[in-house]
Design an enzyme around this catalytic site. Structure first.
Site, PDB file in Angstrom:
ATOM      1  N   VAL A   1       0.820  -1.200   0.000  1.00  0.00           N
ATOM      2  CA  VAL A   1       0.000   0.000   0.000  1.00  0.00           C
ATOM      3  C   VAL A   1       0.861   1.261   0.000  1.00  0.00           C
ATOM      4  O   VAL A   1       1.710   1.442   0.875  1.00  0.00           O
ATOM      5  CB  VAL A   1      -0.933   0.048   1.228  1.00  0.00           C
ATOM      6  CG1 VAL A   1      -1.927   1.207   1.085  1.00  0.00           C
ATOM      7  CG2 VAL A   1      -1.680  -1.269   1.401  1.00  0.00           C
TER       8      VAL A   1
ATOM      9  N   TYR B   1     -17.833  23.214  -0.676  1.00  0.00           N
ATOM     10  CA  TYR B   1     -17.503  21.814  -0.406  1.00  0.00           C
ATOM     11  C   TYR B   1     -18.514  20.893  -1.095  1.00  0.00           C
ATOM     12  O   TYR B   1     -18.134  19.892  -1.727  1.00  0.00           O
ATOM     13  CB  TYR B   1     -17.490  21.576   1.105  1.00  0.00           C
ATOM     14  CG  TYR B   1     -17.165  20.160   1.510  1.00  0.00           C
ATOM     15  CD1 TYR B   1     -15.897  19.626   1.286  1.00  0.00           C
ATOM     16  CD2 TYR B   1     -18.119  19.352   2.129  1.00  0.00           C
ATOM     17  CE1 TYR B   1     -15.587  18.327   1.660  1.00  0.00           C
ATOM     18  CE2 TYR B   1     -17.823  18.053   2.510  1.00  0.00           C
ATOM     19  CZ  TYR B   1     -16.556  17.551   2.274  1.00  0.00           C
ATOM     20  OH  TYR B   1     -16.252  16.258   2.642  1.00  0.00           O
TER      21      TYR B   1
END
Length: 329
Positions: free
Chosen positions: A42, A199
């Site tokens: 990862v 947002y």
């Protein structure tokens, strides 16, 4: 109770490569932890090397077996500038020969209006335009990975239920839409309503992007799954900062009690990124907007508006190309 338990239900990811943005804390941190715990290599992204190394140290404290395992790698990614996103993606391409899972988790939360030096609203740049460039730069590698035996490639875009608050006048046909203050003339550009409208605007773009990406992948016959989602209302450090900045600090202890934990908030994106059910029932999940804990949700009317995903894609592609060529727009 969640129907998907990351600890027991994520399949073995050994040999897979994943990339998760925005991992210093919150659901990004929890997402990296579970992917690595299940064998994936990862790459976690933060805005500096120091933050990345600190994140890795804390992950290894949670699971000492990750130390020296090679499963935790890092990449500096600063999404406020499109050129930074492009450079980070190109750096990843130098390091890896496959990419199985991309989770666009990082987000610039509701904040004061600011234009970047590239000429975009910083919230819209960080939450949509830069992730668009980051993803599309990595896409050829993901397409190549999807051709490998046994491959299961997925692109997950973390949106928000806040997208329901996007203004009904939303359109994407001009560069001005990427630096819109999202408030009426004369209104307080840094008032609470305007901050959350910007947002919401960016989170709407996340859903439209994921949907249009799936449409284009399907048209090209590429078996990659593109999914957007709302992770839930979560008690993250970022959420606390926003609430306190708006003068709501006195309410935080109560909110902290009723909101999801970061581990719970990570469940839906881990489901979307790894669940065998999602691949098995690809037609049910691909291009969709999921809600906790992995259910197909109904996005807003604007998110379902015909032609808007394509309008956004075409405009983003044009704006990004000009910024990458000229440095600003």
């Amino acid at each position: 109770m969640p129907r998907f338990n990351p600890v027991t239900d994520i399949p073995d990811l050994t040999g897979r490569v994943a990339l998760v943005t925005g991992t210093n804390s919150g659901i990004g941190f929890q997402t990296v932890l579970q992917l690595a715990n299940h064998g994936a290599k990862v790459y976690l992204t933060t805005r500096s090397e120091a933050k990345a190394l600190d994140t890795i140290r804390r992950l290894e404290e949670v699971n000492p077996a990750l130390k020296d395992s090679g499963r935790l790698q890092w990449l500096v990614l600063e999404l406020s500038l499109v050129t930074n996103a492009k450079a980070a993606a190109e750096e990843f391409l130098k390091r890896e020969s496959r990419l199985d899972i991309l989770i666009n988790n990082a987000a610039h939360l509701a904040s004061e209006f600011e234009l970047s030096k590239e000429g975009l609203s910083t919230v819209f740049a960080a939450d949509h335009v830069s992730p668009f460039v980051f993803t599309t730069t990595l896409l050829p590698l993901m397409e190549a990975t999807a051709k490998l035996p046994g491959a299961d490639v997925r692109i997950i875009t973390v949106a928000s239920s806040q997208h329901f608050k996007a203004l009904p006048t939303t359109k994407f046909d001009s560069i001005d839409d990427f630096r819109d203050k999202q408030c009426a003339p004369g209104a307080n550009v840094n008032g609470m309503n305007a901050k959350f409208a910007r947002y919401a605007h960016a989170k709407l773009a996340n859903i439209l992007f994921a949907k249009e990406l799936q449409k284009r992948l399907d048209a090209a016959g590429v078996p990659i799954l593109s999914i957007s989602l709302h992770p839930g209302n979560i008690a993250t450090e970022g959420a606390e900062r926003v609430i306190r900045s708006l003068g709501g600090g006195i309410f935080w202890p109560v909110l902290n009690w009723v909101l999801l934990t970061s581990a719970q908030g990570a469940i839906t994106q881990l489901f979307a990124a790894t669940s065998s059910e999602v691949r098995r029932e690809a037609d049910k999940y691909k291009g969709q907007y999921l809600v906790p804990y992995g259910s197909v949700g109904q996005p807003s009317d604007i998110a379902r508006r015909e032609g808007l995903p394509e309008d956004l894609w075409v405009l983003t592609d044009k704006v990004a190309a000009e910024i990458l060529e000229k440095g600003s727009i």
